[in-house]
Motif scaffolding. Structure first.
Motif, mmCIF file in Angstrom:
data_model
loop_
_atom_site.group_PDB
_atom_site.id
_atom_site.type_symbol
_atom_site.label_atom_id
_atom_site.label_comp_id
_atom_site.label_asym_id
_atom_site.label_seq_id
_atom_site.Cartn_x
_atom_site.Cartn_y
_atom_site.Cartn_z
ATOM 1 N N ALA A 137 1.738 7.051 -7.004
ATOM 2 C CA ALA A 137 0.491 7.718 -7.511
ATOM 3 C C ALA A 137 0.637 8.992 -7.371
ATOM 4 O O ALA A 137 0.804 9.715 -7.607
ATOM 5 C CB ALA A 137 -0.744 7.302 -6.421
ATOM 6 N N LEU A 138 1.737 9.789 -5.553
ATOM 7 C CA LEU A 138 2.111 10.435 -5.457
ATOM 8 C C LEU A 138 2.815 11.326 -6.813
ATOM 9 O O LEU A 138 3.114 12.260 -7.473
ATOM 10 C CB LEU A 138 2.489 10.458 -4.500
ATOM 11 C CG LEU A 138 3.128 11.707 -3.661
ATOM 12 C CD1 LEU A 138 1.791 13.358 -3.824
ATOM 13 C CD2 LEU A 138 3.983 11.980 -2.843
ATOM 14 N N VAL A 139 3.875 10.417 -7.117
ATOM 15 C CA VAL A 139 5.353 10.950 -8.126
ATOM 16 C C VAL A 139 4.007 11.350 -9.629
ATOM 17 O O VAL A 139 4.622 12.138 -9.598
ATOM 18 C CB VAL A 139 6.100 9.790 -8.520
ATOM 19 C CG1 VAL A 139 6.943 9.670 -9.916
ATOM 20 C CG2 VAL A 139 7.119 9.731 -7.239
ATOM 21 N N VAL A 140 3.261 10.129 -9.909
ATOM 22 C CA VAL A 140 2.576 10.873 -11.015
ATOM 23 C C VAL A 140 1.819 11.871 -11.334
ATOM 24 O O VAL A 140 1.583 12.066 -12.379
ATOM 25 C CB VAL A 140 1.525 8.584 -11.165
ATOM 26 C CG1 VAL A 140 0.662 9.912 -12.269
ATOM 27 C CG2 VAL A 140 2.243 7.856 -11.362
ATOM 28 N N LEU A 191 0.876 -1.012 0.335
ATOM 29 C CA LEU A 191 0.008 0.697 -0.093
ATOM 30 C C LEU A 191 0.987 0.782 0.062
ATOM 31 O O LEU A 191 0.492 2.383 -0.511
ATOM 32 C CB LEU A 191 -0.738 0.187 1.336
ATOM 33 C CG LEU A 191 -1.588 1.018 1.084
ATOM 34 C CD1 LEU A 191 -3.108 1.483 0.152
ATOM 35 C CD2 LEU A 191 -2.386 0.812 2.642
ATOM 36 N N ALA A 192 1.978 1.457 0.395
ATOM 37 C CA ALA A 192 2.923 2.411 0.449
ATOM 38 C C ALA A 192 3.789 2.296 -0.630
ATOM 39 O O ALA A 192 3.820 3.718 -1.111
ATOM 40 C CB ALA A 192 3.661 2.402 1.632
ATOM 41 N N VAL A 193 3.723 1.589 -1.350
ATOM 42 C CA VAL A 193 4.256 1.780 -2.457
ATOM 43 C C VAL A 193 3.770 2.055 -3.345
ATOM 44 O O VAL A 193 3.966 3.178 -4.675
ATOM 45 C CB VAL A 193 5.020 0.372 -2.754
ATOM 46 C CG1 VAL A 193 5.436 0.152 -4.197
ATOM 47 C CG2 VAL A 193 6.186 -0.480 -2.104
ATOM 48 N N LEU A 194 2.129 1.303 -3.361
ATOM 49 C CA LEU A 194 1.307 2.447 -4.478
ATOM 50 C C LEU A 194 1.160 3.304 -4.407
ATOM 51 O O LEU A 194 0.874 4.494 -5.097
ATOM 52 C CB LEU A 194 -0.288 1.368 -4.412
ATOM 53 C CG LEU A 194 -0.082 0.033 -4.794
ATOM 54 C CD1 LEU A 194 -0.545 -0.546 -4.679
ATOM 55 C CD2 LEU A 194 0.419 -0.206 -6.264
ATOM 56 N N VAL A 195 0.979 4.077 -2.781
ATOM 57 C CA VAL A 195 1.237 5.810 -2.975
ATOM 58 C C VAL A 195 1.685 6.333 -2.766
ATOM 59 O O VAL A 195 1.905 6.956 -3.589
ATOM 60 C CB VAL A 195 0.460 5.766 -0.881
ATOM 61 C CG1 VAL A 195 0.396 7.164 -0.448
ATOM 62 C CG2 VAL A 195 -0.833 4.714 -0.593
ATOM 63 N N ALA A 196 3.173 6.164 -2.933
ATOM 64 C CA ALA A 196 4.246 6.571 -3.082
ATOM 65 C C ALA A 196 4.387 7.076 -4.718
ATOM 66 O O ALA A 196 4.249 7.682 -5.421
ATOM 67 C CB ALA A 196 5.551 5.629 -2.818
#
Length: 140
Positions: free
Chosen positions: A17-20, A10-15
């Motif tokens: 999504a934040l970069v995108v 979940l943390a990797v996906l949120v990171a």
């Protein structure tokens, strides 16, 4: 233990999504500034080299060029008006790119090429020709 793996994922996906989201916001901001236009660049002398997608922006006495796929808030290249010379232009209609020009430039002895629309080229030529007196040799 499986719960820890879910949190990491979940943390990797949120990171990601934040970069995108940051990249999309930067691209939107750059492309909607007054004086901005799509402009791809590559080093001169190698017609097989790929263009790097970018957005150019007119500033006071200079053009700032930003890479499209970057998070950097700074311009990747800056060309001062009094040192930038257009050495040629070629319509890219034969290559299937209607309304596009290959603009050959020289800046401080370094040759490079820009790909831009006909309207963007007209703006660039006008901007260079509007230089202060004594600098009328900037456009071919």
């Amino acid at each position: 233990m499986p719960a820890a793996g879910v949190w990491v994922l979940l943390a990797v996906l949120v990171a990601a999504a934040l970069v995108v989201a940051l990249g999309a916001s930067r691209l939107h901001t750059l492309s909607h500034r007054v004086g901005s236009f799509p402009c791809n660049a590559r080093a001169g002398g190698n017609p097989a080299a790929a263009f790097t997608l970018g957005i150019a922006h007119y500033a006071v006495g200079r053009i700032e060029w930003y890479r499209c796929w970057s998070l950097s808030p700074r311009a990747a290249r800056t060309w001062l008006r009094d040192r930038l010379v257009v050495t040629g232009r070629v319509p890219l209609e034969q290559a299937g790119q209607a309304d596009q020009y290959l603009v050959q430039c020289r800046y401080e002895g370094t040759d490079f090429e820009l790909s831009m629309s006909a309207a963007a080229y007209s703006g660039l030529a006008s901007w260079l020709e509007a230089a202060p007196p004594g600098r009328r040799d900037l456009v071919l």
